[in-house]
Motif scaffolding. Structure first.
Motif, short mmCIF file in Angstrom:
data_model
loop_
_atom_site.label_atom_id
_atom_site.label_comp_id
_atom_site.label_asym_id
_atom_site.label_seq_id
_atom_site.Cartn_x
_atom_site.Cartn_y
_atom_site.Cartn_z
N LEU A 52 0.84 -1.19 0.00
CA LEU A 52 0.00 0.00 0.00
C LEU A 52 0.88 1.25 0.00
O LEU A 52 1.83 1.34 0.77
CB LEU A 52 -0.90 -0.01 1.23
N PRO A 53 0.63 2.22 -0.88
CA PRO A 53 1.42 3.45 -0.86
C PRO A 53 1.37 4.10 0.52
O PRO A 53 0.30 4.17 1.14
CB PRO A 53 0.72 4.33 -1.91
N PRO A 54 2.51 4.58 1.04
CA PRO A 54 2.54 5.16 2.38
C PRO A 54 1.56 6.31 2.57
O PRO A 54 0.98 6.46 3.65
CB PRO A 54 3.99 5.66 2.51
N THR A 55 1.33 7.10 1.51
CA THR A 55 0.39 8.22 1.65
C THR A 55 -1.04 7.71 1.81
O THR A 55 -1.84 8.32 2.53
CB THR A 55 0.47 9.14 0.42
N VAL A 56 -1.35 6.60 1.15
CA VAL A 56 -2.70 6.02 1.30
C VAL A 56 -2.88 5.48 2.71
O VAL A 56 -3.89 5.77 3.37
CB VAL A 56 -2.92 4.91 0.26
N PHE A 59 -3.09 8.36 5.09
CA PHE A 59 -4.39 9.04 5.05
C PHE A 59 -5.43 8.31 5.89
O PHE A 59 -6.15 8.92 6.69
CB PHE A 59 -4.87 9.15 3.60
N TYR A 60 -5.51 6.99 5.70
CA TYR A 60 -6.50 6.22 6.47
C TYR A 60 -6.18 6.23 7.97
O TYR A 60 -7.10 6.29 8.80
CB TYR A 60 -6.57 4.79 5.95
N LEU A 61 -4.91 6.20 8.32
CA LEU A 61 -4.55 6.29 9.73
C LEU A 61 -4.88 7.65 10.30
O LEU A 61 -5.33 7.77 11.44
CB LEU A 61 -3.06 5.99 9.90
N LEU A 92 1.64 4.91 17.32
CA LEU A 92 0.58 3.97 16.96
C LEU A 92 0.61 3.68 15.46
O LEU A 92 0.45 2.53 15.04
CB LEU A 92 -0.78 4.54 17.37
N ALA A 93 0.82 4.71 14.66
CA ALA A 93 0.93 4.52 13.21
C ALA A 93 2.13 3.65 12.87
O ALA A 93 2.05 2.77 12.01
CB ALA A 93 1.04 5.88 12.51
N LEU A 156 13.05 3.97 11.09
CA LEU A 156 13.98 5.09 10.91
C LEU A 156 13.85 5.71 9.52
O LEU A 156 14.04 6.91 9.36
CB LEU A 156 15.42 4.61 11.12
N GLY A 157 13.50 4.90 8.53
CA GLY A 157 13.43 5.41 7.16
C GLY A 157 12.05 5.82 6.69
O GLY A 157 11.93 6.38 5.60
N GLU A 158 11.02 5.56 7.48
CA GLU A 158 9.66 5.86 7.05
C GLU A 158 9.42 7.37 6.96
O GLU A 158 9.81 8.12 7.85
CB GLU A 158 8.64 5.21 7.98
N PHE A 159 8.74 7.78 5.91
CA PHE A 159 8.50 9.21 5.69
C PHE A 159 7.01 9.53 5.54
O PHE A 159 6.46 10.32 6.29
CB PHE A 159 9.26 9.68 4.44
N GLY A 160 6.36 8.90 4.56
CA GLY A 160 5.00 9.27 4.20
C GLY A 160 3.99 9.12 5.32
O GLY A 160 3.22 10.05 5.61
N VAL A 161 3.97 7.96 5.97
CA VAL A 161 2.98 7.71 7.03
C VAL A 161 3.21 8.65 8.21
O VAL A 161 2.26 9.23 8.75
CB VAL A 161 3.04 6.24 7.49
N VAL A 162 4.47 8.81 8.61
CA VAL A 162 4.78 9.68 9.75
C VAL A 162 4.39 11.12 9.46
O VAL A 162 3.83 11.82 10.31
CB VAL A 162 6.28 9.59 10.10
N LEU A 163 4.66 11.59 8.25
CA LEU A 163 4.32 12.97 7.89
C LEU A 163 2.82 13.18 7.85
O LEU A 163 2.31 14.21 8.32
CB LEU A 163 4.94 13.31 6.53
#
Length: 223
Positions: A52-56, A59-61, A92-93, A156-163
């Motif tokens: 699943l794309p991190p932005t998707v 968004f749901y989170l 949590l995310a 450490l490398g996650e960007f989209g979900v955290v942002l």
């Protein structure tokens, strides 16, 4: 180097791995040894964050943790602040988007344990709990360690979900990955290169360690 962002990243990665490791062991063992209705669907659900794309996912989170959601309202009633755009929110995310990294390596380790090894333990008088602690865990430890390493490295490398969930709050939700993006936006390529190199080395060392553990476990099995 943005040391404040690094501290947030390390704390987030450490807590995520600490929380997910026992959960991953429990879920992985259940999936490895049990056959039940809906098992394939659960495995697909666990693997979903991988494709699943991190932005998707973010968004749901964000919607699920927001003030209009039951969980968001519940948390705000207790803590007096929003779960979104907080460290607790990105934690949590992080737990959710790291589930496949915490479960799949451990599941493969449990599945590689021959059934006759467990049966021999039972015939020797060991209970199911004793078999788990004294037989299964020692044999599955490479997968458990690999899961912990992957969880930390991926966090450490996650960007989209955290942002999406946490925004970009200094000292609270700004991680190293987000700090790199900020440095690029500010045309500070030197700062971005320093932090990128640090994440590159962490990722390379993590993968190397996983391969080392896998090879060592395979060597012991062949002996």
């Amino acid at each position: 180097m943005d040391w404040q962002a690094l501290n947030v990243s390390l704390l987030l990665a450490g807590l995520t791995a600490l929380i997910l490791t026992p959960v991953g062991v429990f879920v992985a063992r259940k999936l490895a040894w049990s056959r039940f209705a809906g098992r394939n669907f659960i495995q697909a659900l666990i693997a979903l964050p991988l494709i699943l794309p991190p932005t998707v996912l973010g968004f749901y989170l964000m919607i699920s943790l927001g003030e209009l959601s039951p969980l968001g309202r519940f948390y705000q009633g207790i803590a007096g602040e929003s779960l979104v755009f907080s460290f607790e929110g990105i934690l949590l995310a992080s737990i959710i988007f790291n589930i496949p990294f915490a479960v799949q390596p451990v599941q493969r380790s449990f599945e590689s344990i021959p059934i006759n090894v467990r049966e021999a333990a039972w015939c020797s008088g060991l209970s199911g709990w004793q078999t788990f602690w004294r037989i299964e865990l020692p044999l599955a430890w490479p997968g458990i360690v690999s899961a912990g390493i992957l969880t930390i490295a991926h966090t450490l490398g996650e960007f989209g979900v955290v942002l999406m969930v946490g925004g970009n709050l200094a000292g609270e939700t700004r991680t190293v990955a987000i700090a790199i993006y900020d440095r690029v936006q500010a045309f500070d390529n030197t700062g971005a290169a320093t932090m990128s190199a640090a994440l590159l080395m962490i990722s390379l060392l993590s993968i190397t360690l996983i391969y080392f553990l896998t090879d060592r476990a395979g060597h012991h099995e062949r002996r």
